[in-house]
Design a protein around this motif. Structure first.
Motif, mmCIF file in Angstrom:
data_model
loop_
_atom_site.group_PDB
_atom_site.id
_atom_site.type_symbol
_atom_site.label_atom_id
_atom_site.label_comp_id
_atom_site.label_asym_id
_atom_site.label_seq_id
_atom_site.Cartn_x
_atom_site.Cartn_y
_atom_site.Cartn_z
ATOM 1 N N UNK A 53 4.693 -0.560 -12.622
ATOM 2 C CA UNK A 53 5.293 0.044 -11.437
ATOM 3 C C UNK A 53 4.586 1.350 -11.123
ATOM 4 N N UNK A 54 4.366 1.593 -9.837
ATOM 5 C CA UNK A 54 3.779 2.848 -9.372
ATOM 6 C C UNK A 54 4.770 3.522 -8.434
ATOM 7 N N UNK A 55 4.770 4.849 -8.444
ATOM 8 C CA UNK A 55 5.610 5.603 -7.525
ATOM 9 C C UNK A 55 4.861 6.843 -7.077
ATOM 10 N N UNK A 56 5.020 7.183 -5.813
ATOM 11 C CA UNK A 56 4.398 8.373 -5.242
ATOM 12 C C UNK A 56 5.478 9.404 -4.961
ATOM 13 N N UNK A 57 5.232 10.632 -5.400
ATOM 14 C CA UNK A 57 6.191 11.712 -5.205
ATOM 15 C C UNK A 57 5.565 12.745 -4.274
ATOM 16 N N UNK A 58 6.258 13.070 -3.206
ATOM 17 C CA UNK A 58 5.751 14.022 -2.222
ATOM 18 C C UNK A 58 6.100 13.561 -0.827
ATOM 19 N N UNK A 59 5.580 14.238 0.177
ATOM 20 C CA UNK A 59 5.839 13.857 1.560
ATOM 21 C C UNK A 59 5.286 12.461 1.833
ATOM 22 N N UNK A 60 5.984 11.746 2.706
ATOM 23 C CA UNK A 60 5.531 10.402 3.042
ATOM 24 C C UNK A 60 4.170 10.455 3.721
ATOM 25 N N UNK A 61 3.306 9.529 3.313
ATOM 26 C CA UNK A 61 1.950 9.477 3.861
ATOM 27 C C UNK A 61 1.937 8.658 5.149
ATOM 28 N N UNK A 62 1.510 9.239 6.280
ATOM 29 C CA UNK A 62 1.427 8.473 7.523
ATOM 30 C C UNK A 62 0.197 7.566 7.578
ATOM 31 N N UNK A 63 -0.639 7.648 6.562
ATOM 32 C CA UNK A 63 -1.876 6.861 6.495
ATOM 33 C C UNK A 63 -1.780 5.900 5.312
ATOM 34 N N UNK A 64 -2.135 4.637 5.520
ATOM 35 C CA UNK A 64 -2.129 3.659 4.435
ATOM 36 C C UNK A 64 -3.361 3.867 3.564
ATOM 37 N N UNK A 65 -3.140 4.292 2.326
ATOM 38 C CA UNK A 65 -4.224 4.483 1.367
ATOM 39 C C UNK A 65 -4.051 3.443 0.259
ATOM 40 N N UNK A 66 -4.950 2.458 0.162
ATOM 41 C CA UNK A 66 -4.794 1.400 -0.837
ATOM 42 C C UNK A 66 -4.780 1.974 -2.260
ATOM 43 N N UNK A 67 -3.969 1.412 -3.150
ATOM 44 C CA UNK A 67 -3.937 1.890 -4.529
ATOM 45 C C UNK A 67 -5.183 1.489 -5.307
ATOM 46 N N UNK A 68 -5.853 0.458 -4.857
ATOM 47 C CA UNK A 68 -7.112 -0.025 -5.437
ATOM 48 C C UNK A 68 -7.747 -0.928 -4.393
ATOM 49 N N UNK A 69 -8.650 -1.815 -4.782
ATOM 50 C CA UNK A 69 -9.366 -2.659 -3.826
ATOM 51 C C UNK A 69 -8.410 -3.373 -2.863
ATOM 52 N N UNK A 70 -8.725 -3.324 -1.575
ATOM 53 C CA UNK A 70 -7.896 -3.983 -0.560
ATOM 54 C C UNK A 70 -7.791 -5.477 -0.843
ATOM 55 N N UNK A 71 -8.900 -6.093 -1.212
ATOM 56 C CA UNK A 71 -8.875 -7.537 -1.479
ATOM 57 C C UNK A 71 -7.958 -7.854 -2.655
ATOM 58 N N UNK A 72 -7.941 -6.984 -3.669
ATOM 59 C CA UNK A 72 -7.069 -7.211 -4.821
ATOM 60 C C UNK A 72 -5.601 -7.121 -4.426
ATOM 61 N N UNK A 73 -5.254 -6.092 -3.652
ATOM 62 C CA UNK A 73 -3.853 -5.949 -3.229
ATOM 63 C C UNK A 73 -3.422 -7.149 -2.397
ATOM 64 N N UNK A 74 -4.252 -7.555 -1.445
ATOM 65 C CA UNK A 74 -3.904 -8.690 -0.599
ATOM 66 C C UNK A 74 -3.737 -9.965 -1.423
ATOM 67 N N UNK A 75 -4.626 -10.153 -2.396
ATOM 68 C CA UNK A 75 -4.516 -11.339 -3.251
ATOM 69 C C UNK A 75 -3.233 -11.306 -4.071
ATOM 70 N N UNK A 76 -2.860 -10.113 -4.551
ATOM 71 C CA UNK A 76 -1.623 -9.999 -5.328
ATOM 72 C C UNK A 76 -0.408 -10.379 -4.489
ATOM 73 N N UNK A 77 -0.467 -10.102 -3.197
ATOM 74 C CA UNK A 77 0.660 -10.373 -2.313
ATOM 75 C C UNK A 77 0.607 -11.770 -1.674
ATOM 76 N N UNK A 78 -0.582 -12.300 -1.473
ATOM 77 C CA UNK A 78 -0.717 -13.524 -0.673
ATOM 78 C C UNK A 78 -1.011 -14.781 -1.473
ATOM 79 N N UNK A 79 -1.513 -14.626 -2.687
ATOM 80 C CA UNK A 79 -1.924 -15.795 -3.448
ATOM 81 C C UNK A 79 -0.856 -16.217 -4.455
#
Length: 395
Positions: free
Chosen positions: A162-188
């Motif tokens: 589990x990951x958690x970010x503490x601070x003001x909400x980010x208005x910009x999407x910053x991937x936690x690691x490779x975009x392809x990896x995140x998408x695969x984790x969610x879509x495959x």
């Protein structure tokens, strides 16, 4: 010692170099061959670190002759080329042909089964290959080993991150690691281990809520494709203890989670399937990467300072000396000045730990996952040197 680092100017490769050259190193390094397709990124990293042991090698991994030249004569080949680019087996085979010990950061289990199938070839050649040596997989596998060592009989081990970010909400999407990896984790779909066998599970299935300490709080976890569940339940010292269940689940910060779910709903989960725009075929991943990169640059001044907290933990249930027992081993990573120059310090530092232990300890020829190659007593002290907090609970 000579280390070849492929993809060495990327975020993970650069982090591994930083840690290898730090005062935490337990091996003597003569040369790090920093190999990458981007000369600009290599030069920037070498200038920043200012260490004469770094040698820059321009490398196109599709050029077999250049790839072999980069690996030949090294004491270890570290593969940080993104898994989903499809060069994993090419680099893996090149290391075997040159009889150079090999390790990689894994990646969703895409090539895990194929690599393990080559165990006897690597063993016969006297070459060790350790696959999936980042944080998850990597450190997580060793956490599972620590749980298994506390049980004589194992009913199940469930692994979480589990990951958690503490601070003001980010208005910009910053991937936690490779975009392809995140998408695969969610879509495959993912392969999990239930009822004593591997089964396919749908994307984003297996919803499970757990209450964790702050700053994580109540978290919803889901299945995602990874390599740990392909290796841990089959490992010596775990398999014969009767394990019937092993799962891997993740939790990303809530708002970021919603963004990735939305992108998958929009069709970006098929990130390698080209679409035609004005008669030109493009991959959704290439478009998305460019848009995200542009957005980060364009709105850099709007990105708030956020503290990233990670927790990696495994819960095992079984018996010890005939008595029912639940074992939980966790590693938490909280913000620290040590991590400031790193992007995902957890993954790259664990990659460095694995590389150093492979070089420092007697070699074990063959293809291994981390839980089969490293022992807890040697690995965990290296985590503590890097301010990762380890806790074990036995009930």
């Amino acid at each position: 010692m000579i280390i070849t680092l492929l993809g060495g100017a990327g975020f993970m490769g650069a982090g591994i170099v930083r840690d290898l050259l730090s005062d935490r190193a337990i091996i003597d390094i003569n040369t790090i061959r920093l190999c990458d397709a981007s000369r600009e990124k290599m030069e920037a990293l070498a200038t920043e670190l200012g260490d004469p042991r770094i040698t820059l090698v321009n490398l196109d991994v599709t050029n077999a002759e250049a790839l072999h030249a980069a690996i030949a004569g090294a004491d270890l080949c570290i593969n940080c080329v993104p898994t989903l680019l499809g060069f994993q087996m090419t680099i893996f085979e090149a290391a075997l042909a040159l009889k150079v010990p090999y390790m990689d950061l894994g990646g969703l289990g895409t090539y895990t089964v194929k690599q393990l199938a080559e165990h006897e070839r690597f063993k016969a050649a006297g070459v060790p290959a350790v696959i999936g040596c980042g944080a998850d997989p990597g450190m997580s596998n060793v956490i599972c080993r620590a749980v298994a060592d506390e049980l004589d009989e194992i009913d199940r081990i469930n692994l979480y991150w589990a990951a958690e970010l503490v601070g003001d909400e980010n208005p910009v999407l910053v991937p936690p690691y490779s975009v392809s990896t995140v998408l695969a984790e969610y879509a495959h779909p993912s392969t999990q281990f239930y009822d004593g066998k591997h089964v396919e599970c749908a994307p984003m299935s297996g919803s499970e809520f757990l209450d964790l300490p702050e700053p994580w709080g109540r978290c919803e976890f889901m299945h995602s494709p990874h390599s740990e569940q392909l290796t841990v339940p089959l490992a010596d010292g775990i398999r014969e203890k009767g394990i019937r269940e092993f799962s891997w689940k993740l939790h990303l910060p809530h708002r970021e989670h919603e963004a990735w779910v939305g992108l998958v709903k929009a069709g970006f989960g098929d990130f390698d399937e080209p679409v035609e725009i004005g008669g030109i075929k493009v991959k959704p991943l290439d478009v998305l990467n460019k848009v995200i990169e542009r957005n980060i640059r364009k709105h850099a001044d709007r990105i708030p300072t956020q503290d990233s907290h990670e927790i990696h933990f495994a819960i095992g249930r079984g018996r010890k000396d005939g008595v029912e027992r639940t074992v939980r081993v966790e590693v938490t990573v909280s913000p620290d000045e040590m991590y400031a120059p790193y992007v995902d310090a957890c993954t790259s530092m664990n990659g460095s730990i694995a590389a150093q232990l492979i070089l420092a300890l007697p070699k074990k020829p063959g293809v291994h996952a981390p839980e089969s190659y490293f022992d807890v007593a040697t690995y965990f002290p290296e985590l503590e040197k890097r301010k990762f907090r380890i806790a074990k609970f036995v009930e």
